[in-house]
Write a protein that holds these residues in place. Structure first.
Motif, PDB file in Angstrom:
ATOM      1  N   ASN A  83       0.634  -1.482   0.152  1.00 52.01           N
ATOM      2  CA  ASN A  83       0.037  -0.516   0.152  1.00 52.01           C
ATOM      3  C   ASN A  83       0.735   1.292  -0.081  1.00 52.01           C
ATOM      4  O   ASN A  83       0.022   2.304  -0.727  1.00 52.01           O
ATOM      5  CB  ASN A  83      -1.278  -0.022   1.306  1.00 52.01           C
ATOM      6  N   GLU A  84       2.191   1.546   0.531  1.00 50.99           N
ATOM      7  CA  GLU A  84       3.009   2.618   0.895  1.00 50.99           C
ATOM      8  C   GLU A  84       3.513   2.151  -1.218  1.00 50.99           C
ATOM      9  O   GLU A  84       4.219   1.284  -2.058  1.00 50.99           O
ATOM     10  CB  GLU A  84       3.870   2.343   1.084  1.00 50.99           C
ATOM     11  N   GLU A  85       3.127   3.150  -1.632  1.00 48.56           N
ATOM     12  CA  GLU A  85       3.617   3.720  -2.754  1.00 48.56           C
ATOM     13  C   GLU A  85       5.077   3.846  -3.466  1.00 48.56           C
ATOM     14  O   GLU A  85       5.614   3.426  -4.303  1.00 48.56           O
ATOM     15  CB  GLU A  85       3.520   5.042  -3.225  1.00 48.56           C
ATOM     16  N   ASP A 139       3.564  -7.530   0.340  1.00 48.98           N
ATOM     17  CA  ASP A 139       3.081  -7.565   1.614  1.00 48.98           C
ATOM     18  C   ASP A 139       2.539  -7.061   2.862  1.00 48.98           C
ATOM     19  O   ASP A 139       1.058  -7.618   2.465  1.00 48.98           O
ATOM     20  CB  ASP A 139       2.775  -5.095   1.867  1.00 48.98           C
TER      21      ASP A 139
END
Lengths: 125, 1047
Positions: A10-12, A54
């Motif tokens: 979810n972390e770009e 993730d």
């Protein structure tokens, strides 16, 4: 043919770094997804050779996503490697029980990431 | 017989009979008379006798009748007899009777007359007298108002006078007279009357009779006095009676009789009931009734004629009797109680009423004393008095004894109180231990049987105390599962305590409830010893379910934090690793991107670490909010200022509607909260839209609101967004440069200010984030402590800003733009002075001034007029103290305000400080004395109570833990005091207080400040605040000027 790897986070920034790392070091083709639900679709449509997943994601976390991938005949064959900060001995056991190939700790070594993945999957780098 | 002799004899006889003889020769007109005749005619002896001589002696009135009578007698040849008067030569008149006989000749002519005269003067006198008498009688009878009547023996009314006839109502006397009188008599009296009448008429008795008649239809009483009278007609006796009407008298008599009877009755009653005496004016007894005799033991004879002093006991003062005599001699009734002395020297008490009897001149001529014997009552009274005196003496003695006993008791009580309070503390502690959740006590004997449990243990285990007593310890231990061996008694640490006598602590045991559910416990097993022998053990256990939950949450937080920290770290680590490898040209697009990622992530990491540390410090209380008086408008302006560039960056308009309200807050933290909310609002707003920052007063709070027209927040997230790392969308944290902690920090800050924070939202329409900060001490005005507060009222924003800038260095400034606000804020904030624009558009500044002057809370606040106009010299100046002309000269304005504020008096207020720590007390005394506040110090509770009465303080600073009585006792004592019970109180103690304890400490306005948490400076400020409210109130009460505590 170059391996195709799906990076789910979810972390770009992490997706970007992982992508640059894998593409630069191993020359793999990297596709990304920002959430578990996106990953399910991309995995089914793109049929990647492996998924780097993730664990701590909002809504649907990595484990839930993995279970859904496993439940889907179109994706159950794709090896999944967890990418997580949460690795303790108990976790590793649990992951193994679940049928996960491996869990790679965050923060990961950008240079060694491809090697680690290849080693787990028996790929050549 | 010899004729001479005979003649001589005859003459002598005639003389003796006072008679005279005469012989008239008519032919010769010679009259021969005897010497007796001469004598009777008063003539001298030997006087010649002629008819003329004779006639001359006759009374002129009688001469004619004499001549006539003589002629008649001569002519008719009748004897002559006539009574006549003769006048003697001395003029005296004498009656005589003349008798004579004419002699005639043959021709019938009278020639001689012989006769005699007789002296009848005596007879005539009698006759005349009788006639007079008769006339009188007749007149009397006729005029007699009573009835006079003659009644014959048979009852015939012979005569009756006019009065009598009128009495019986008779008009016509002829119809009555001659009739029987008996018919007039009332039948029952008739016989008596008849008998009376017959007695008078037949027996010649006279007498009196009362009888009734019936006349004119009424009965009337008559009284008649009757005498017998001989009837001239037939010589029989008749009754002459005088009768009068006595009806009225009879009536009076009757009345008198009944009156007398009544009097007799009264007298009887009086004599029976009272002691009665009558004295004359000199006090001499003229009457004494039996009772008087009896009680005084004197006989009546002994009393009558004696002065009343005979019974004087000499008990009463002279003045007593003087007063009594003064009263009665003035004709007034006297009443009183008198002690008298009887003959034998004994005393008796009488209630006495003395009535003076007054003569026509209203002077007393005698006194009637009516007395009642009250000796018994007096005796009873005296007994009572004696008893009362005795009682009083006994009461006094007993009171003295009681006081002594009480003092002793008080000493004992104090001693016991001390002991009790120590015991109470101990007992309280024990109770706390026994009852607090998670602390169970369970006693075991040597065989593992439960000997006792406390209520907490029983509750935790789901049993009653009775159910557990005597049961085995296994009852509460988990049941052995199939593949586990049962807990062996021998292996239990509890058992070990019994064996080795040591204390064993176990942190991972599970106990079983009655319903077979289990819960994690931590327990300590302690052996119980008695005379060196171990007789059992006590297990002290705690349900650690909650603690485990907290620990889990902590773990989770650490996990989240570690994830949150690792995320940017991963990016940094990865980026830098790649760049370092040389596989990528740092100047290439990817190389630059990696650097950007690394830098961004570093920033994020820094923010995260800061926020995490921040929230940790706030929530753990490691940082105190640096609260001070600050103006909400300033805070809003500052926050807007900070956020303006970001708003511009996002293309969002920032609209601020500030309100000037003084808050007691940490201004940086409020700004942090505002910027955080504004930041969120701006980030989630569409470009071109507006974010609003507003504030409004809500009762005792100020409500800040940040409103946007962004995407909104789902309902289920409205609560959780204030939790840590609970962004609506995790990606937001990076996209919007957030850390996921902003709202959590906001919440912590607001909570530290005793406020509330919440969000309202409609998806797709926008959100409103609201939080409140209490306007502390609304009634005492949250003005700047160190500086006087100036309220600026001007409708022009630019002027307000100018004034604010001019004044804010020296004063707290509150600006308002409307008249309504001006009055509201003046009432609420009680500024030290008001700068008022009198040509405010829309409102008349004069009206504002009038309103301020009308309001009791604001009438004394000095007003400085600030106007473009020059003051009208004709204006009355009582409503404002100075006039400053626009454009404003800063120096002039400041000078004016300074002068206005200097006018205020500083009135002394008194603080009583109750503090046993001398160092702290000295510090506080110095602090307040520097401010010119009178402060008294009491080191003990007793001293505090004493001093509070002596100095009547305006405020009390109270420590709770004191050497003698506690602060609670001091407060309790004061709470019962008639004016100290409203004394404002600042409790300054290290003791943490629960609500119950706080309730026990409330007097007037009460504040609770905890030592260690609240600095002495903060205490000082709080006290000053309270005192400002007090002095303002005092000023209002006194109608005095204002007071400020400006340093």
């Amino acid at each position: 043919m170059a391996k195709r790897v799906l990076v789910v986070d979810n972390e770009e920034y992490i997706r970007e770094v992982a992508q640059i790392s894998l593409e630069t070091v191993a020359g793999w083709q990297v596709i990304t997804a920002g959430s578990g639900s996106e990953a399910l679709i991309v995995a089914q449509t793109e049929q990647p050779d492996a998924i780097l997943l993730d664990v701590m994601m909002p809504d649907m976390d990595g484990i839930a996503t993995f279970e859904k991938l496993q439940a889907n005949v179109a994706t159950q064959h794709i090896p999944v490697i967890l990418l997580t900060a949460k690795i303790q001995a108990a976790d590793r056991r649990r992951y193994a029980d679940l049928g996960l190939k491996a869990a790679i700790a965050k923060p990961f070594d950008a240079l060694g990431l491809a090697t680690q993945v290849a080693a787990v999957l028996g790929w050549d780098v | 017989m010899n004729s001479l002799f005979v003649e001589t004899q005859l003459w002598l006889a005639l003389e003796a009979a006072r008679m005279g003889i005469w012989d008239w020769n008519i032919l010769t007109d010679e009259i021969t008379w005897s010497s007796g005749h001469e004598q009777l005619f008063g003539l001298e002896i030997g006087s010649d006798g002629t008819y003329a001589t004779f006639l001359a002696c006759i009374h002129p009135d009688d001469r004619a009748s004499v001549t006539e009578m003589l002629n008649i007698a001569r002519q008719e040849q009748q004897p002559y007899q006539q009574e006549m008067r003769v006048i003697w030569s001395d003029g005296s008149i004498h009656w005589i009777e003349g008798k004579g006989q004419f002699f005639y000749d043959e021709t019938g002519q009278a020639v001689r007359m012989l006769g005699t005269i007789l002296d009848i003067s005596d007879r005539k006198r009698m006759e005349l007298a009788l006639r007079d008498s008769e006339n009188h009688l007749r007149a009397i009878i006729a005029a007699e108002p009573e009835c006079v009547k003659l009644v014959a023996s048979d009852g015939t009314l012979l005569n009756m006078n006019a009065a009598g006839l009128a009495m019986i109502g008779v008009q016509n006397p002829d119809a009555t007279i001659g009739q029987s009188v008996y018919t007039l008599i009332a039948p029952e009296h008739r016989a008596a009357f008849q008998s009376f009448n017959e007695s008078v008429c037949n027996e010649g008795n006279s007498g009196k009779l009362e009888f009734e008649i019936v006349a004119q239809g009424t009965r009337r009483w008559m009284e008649t006095h009757a005498v017998p009278l001989q009837n001239e007609a037939d010589k029989t006796l008749v009754q002459l009676a005088i009768t009068r009407d006595i009806t009225e008298r009879k009536q009076v008599e009757k009345n008198l009789r009944s009156l007398l009877q009544e009097l007799a009755n009264l007298k009887f009653a009086l004599d029976e009931s009272s002691i009665v005496a009558i004295t004359n004016c000199q006090g001499t007894i003229t009457y004494a009734n039996d009772k008087f005799c009896k009680i005084s033991q004197y006989s009546r004879a002994e009393l009558i004629g004696q002065n009343h002093r005979i019974i004087n006991s000499h008990y009463h003062s002279k003045a007593f009797f003087t007063q009594m005599w003064a009263t009665i001699s003035q004709g007034q009734v006297w009443q009183g109680e008198i002690k008298n002395r009887a003959k034998d020297g004994t005393f008796y008490w009488v209630n006495t009423t003395i009535v003076p009897l007054l003569d026509e001149q209203k002077n007393p001529y005698q006194y009637i004393a009516i007395r009642r014997d009250i000796t018994a009552r007096k005796w009873a009274e005296s007994q009572l008095l004696t008893a009362k005196d005795e009682l009083e003496i006994r009461v006094a003695q007993r009171t003295a004894e009681l006081v002594k006993v009480n003092e002793q008791l008080q000493l004992e009580l104090d001693e016991r109180k001390r002991a009790e309070s120590a015991l109470e503390r101990l007992s309280h502690q024990n109770q706390l231990i026994l009852n607090s959740v998670g602390e169970g006590l369970c006693g075991l004997d040597m065989h593992g049987k439960i000997s006792f449990v406390n209520p907490a243990a029983a509750i935790m285990l789901g049993y009653s105390i009775a159910e557990l007593s005597g049961e085995s310890i296994y009852t509460i231990l988990p049941q052995a599962t199939a593949n586990e061996t049962p807990n062996s008694w021998n292996k239990l640490p509890i058992y070990e305590s019994l064996q080795d006598g040591a204390v064993h602590q176990v942190t991972n045991q599970v106990f079983r409830r009655k319903d077979n559910s289990s819960f994690p416990v931590e327990y300590v097993s302690t052996p119980i010893r008695e005379a060196d022998a171990i007789i059992g053990a006590v297990i002290t256990f705690k349900d650690i379910t909650e603690r485990q939950q907290v620990e889990r949450m902590k773990d989770e937080f650490i996990s989240v934090v570690s994830h949150e920290l690792r995320t940017p770290l991963t990016s940094i680590h990865g980026s830098l690793g790649m760049l370092k490898s040389g596989l990528l040209d740092p100047n290439s697009e990817r190389g630059k991107r990696l650097l950007e990622i690394a830098v961004d992530s570093s920033d994020r990491l820094v923010r995260l670490i800061n926020d995490i540390l921040d929230i940790e410090r706030i929530e753990s209380g490691k940082v105190q909010m640096a609260k001070q008086a600050c103006n909400a408008a300033d805070l809003m302006a500052e926050a807007a200022n900070v956020m303006q560039p970001i708003a511009q960056k996002f293309g969002v308009n920032l609209s601020v509607a500030s309100i000037s309200v003084e808050l007691w807050a940490d201004s940086d933290r409020i700004i942090q909260t505002l910027t955080n909310l504004l930041s969120n609002a701006i980030k989630f707003s569409h470009p071109g839209s507006t974010v609003w920052l507003t504030a409004e007063i809500q009762a005792d709070k100020l409500l800040f609101q940040v409103k946007d027209r962004g995407r909104g927040i789902p309902l289920e997230k409205l609560e959780t967004i204030f939790e840590r790392f609970q962004q609506v969308d995790v990606s937001d944290s990076r996209d919007r440069e957030g850390t996921g902690l902003g709202l959590a920090i906001c919440r912590s800050i607001v909570q530290q200010h005793n406020g509330q924070i919440w969000a309202e939202s409609t998806l797709g329409e926008g959100s409103i984030f609201s939080f409140t900060v209490p306007i502390v001490q609304q009634e005492t005005a949250a003005k700047t402590l160190e500086r006087p507060l100036i309220l600026v009222c001007d409708d022009d924003a630019a002027t307000r800003t100018t004034l604010q800038t001019m004044l804010q260095h020296n004063y707290g400034v509150l600006t308002v733009g409307s008249s309504q606000e001006a009055v509201e804020q003046a009432v609420r904030q009680q500024p030290d002075a008001i700068v008022l624009d009198v040509v405010m558009t829309g409102v008349n500044g004069w009206e504002v001034m009038a309103s301020l002057k009308q309001h009791a809370a604001t009438k004394d606040i000095p007003i400085i007029v600030c106007s473009v106009c020059l003051p009208d010299p004709n204006l009355a100046h009582q409503d404002f103290v100075d006039w400053v002309v626009k454009p404003l000269d800063e120096a002039l304005l400041l000078q004016s305000i300074e002068q206005v504020l200097a006018l205020g008096d500083r009135s002394l207020v008194r603080i009583l400080l109750v503090e046993d720590d001398p160092a702290l007390a000295q510090l506080l005394v110095t602090l307040f004395e520097e401010r010119g506040i009178e402060i008294f110090h009491a080191q003990t509770g007793r001293e505090a109570i004493q001093l509070s009465q002596q100095i009547n303080p305006d405020l009390l600073i109270l420590d709770l833990i004191l050497p003698d009585v506690t602060g609670f006792d001091v407060a309790l004592w004061l709470s019962h005091h008639h004016y100290l019970h409203r004394l404002p109180l600042v409790v300054y103690s290290a003791k943490e207080l629960n609500n119950f304890e706080r309730d026990r400490l409330k007097l007037g306005q009460t504040e609770f400040l905890t030592k260690g948490r609240v600095s002495t400076q903060e205490l000082e400020q709080r006290v000053i605040k309270l005192l400002q409210g007090i002095t303002q109130k005092k000023m209002q009460d006194n109608g005095d000027g204002k007071t400020s505590f400006g340093s």
